[in-house]
Design an enzyme around this catalytic site. Structure first.
Site, mmCIF file in Angstrom:
data_model
loop_
_atom_site.group_PDB
_atom_site.id
_atom_site.type_symbol
_atom_site.label_atom_id
_atom_site.label_comp_id
_atom_site.label_asym_id
_atom_site.label_seq_id
_atom_site.Cartn_x
_atom_site.Cartn_y
_atom_site.Cartn_z
ATOM 1 N N ASP A 1 -4.036 9.606 9.898
ATOM 2 C CA ASP A 1 -2.709 9.090 10.219
ATOM 3 C C ASP A 1 -2.223 9.536 11.592
ATOM 4 O O ASP A 1 -2.376 10.691 11.984
ATOM 5 C CB ASP A 1 -1.702 9.540 9.154
ATOM 6 C CG ASP A 1 -2.039 8.985 7.789
ATOM 7 O OD1 ASP A 1 -2.517 7.845 7.743
ATOM 8 O OD2 ASP A 1 -1.829 9.686 6.789
ATOM 9 N N GLU B 1 0.866 -1.172 0.000
ATOM 10 C CA GLU B 1 0.000 0.000 0.000
ATOM 11 C C GLU B 1 0.908 1.229 0.000
ATOM 12 O O GLU B 1 1.567 1.521 0.995
ATOM 13 C CB GLU B 1 -0.870 -0.067 1.250
ATOM 14 C CG GLU B 1 -1.925 0.974 1.406
ATOM 15 C CD GLU B 1 -2.639 0.812 2.748
ATOM 16 O OE1 GLU B 1 -2.935 1.864 3.356
ATOM 17 O OE2 GLU B 1 -2.855 -0.328 3.204
#
Length: 260
Positions: free
Chosen positions: A60, A49
């Site tokens: 994140d 990914e």
């Protein structure tokens, strides 16, 4: 069938889960990021990914946010993500991209889809784009043979799970906990239940992410999911030892875990 369909057909026939390894493009610089994705592919990652560094990474945690910041300071540009994708494919793993949607809008939706497909990419994960608002992207993905991959979370109701899964191709990204990415001492307790609920509405592979950092955790998740997604632990390993030795060692441990 695109490359993701072929991969999960194979891993299911082997009676195991797939290892999905996340690394940001351009971190700590473009050349090292190319070497890093090759290293994880060669060490046993089935899917890589490739993250697109972004200035406002809502999902994140601190490890990936810091890596994205370093990549952008080093001069990363979106067009370079396709070089990283091509390197994953050449190393023998299936590449997908994970990106917030604004960079794709700026690049041009159809142009991005075309360039991703040309580089050998199999799909795109869009953490801030919900299926209800993704028709333009889904049409571009269909036109270029790409898998649009959306997220489900513990907060998703049954109807939301169904609608999201129906919009996905390749696999469904199952976010096992609420919150940002990052390594955790244990797998979220709600992960098996969320996988069970999602299985009730789709036959697509289900890949679980957010928190896995060890081979033992990978084996635990692999016992109930089709794929195990690992990000922050790998990014931290790359940042700690840019010789790639620790990154390779950890990937091998995780790969052994999903194959137990």
């Amino acid at each position: 069938m695109n490359a993701l369909d072929e991969l999960f057909t194979r891993t299911r026939s082997e009676g195991r889960a797939a290892l999905v390894a996340y690394l940001p493009a351009g971190y700590p610089d473009l050349e090292t990021s190319v070497q890093a994705v090759r290293a994880v592919a060669e060490a046993g990652a089935d899917v890589v990914e490739v993250g697109v560094p972004y200035t406002d990474p809502l999902m994140d945690g601190p490890v990936i946010e810091q890596a994205a910041s370093e990549a952008l300071k080093a001069g990363f540009r979106l067009a370079q993500v396709f070089d990283v994708v091509a390197s994953v494919r050449e190393a023998g793993a299936v590449p997908v991209v994970m990106s917030y949607y604004n960079p794709i809008l700026r690049h041009g939706i159809d142009q991005f889809a075309a360039e991703l497909a040309d580089a050998g990419g199999a799909g795109l994960i869009t953490p801030d784009l919900i299926p209800d608002e993704a028709q333009v992207w889904r049409s571009a993905a269909d036109a270029h043979g790409l898998a649009p991959i959306f997220l489900v979370a513990p907060s998703s109701g049954d109807e939301r799970l169904r609608m999201t899964a129906e919009a996905c191709r390749g696999f469904v990204y199952v976010a096992s906990t609420m919150g940002v990415t990052g390594t955790r001492a244990q797998v979220g307790q709600g992960a098996p239940d969320l996988v069970k609920r999602t299985r009730a509405v789709t036959e697509l592979p289900l890949c679980v992410g957010l928190g896995v950092s060890t081979g033992a955790q990978a084996a635990e998740v692999a016992s109930f999911a089709d794929g195990v997604i690992v990000g922050s632990a790998l990014v931290r390993a790359l940042g700690a030892d840019r010789s790639l030795a620790e990154l390779t060692r950890l990937t091998e441990e995780l790969a052994e875990g999903v194959r137990r």
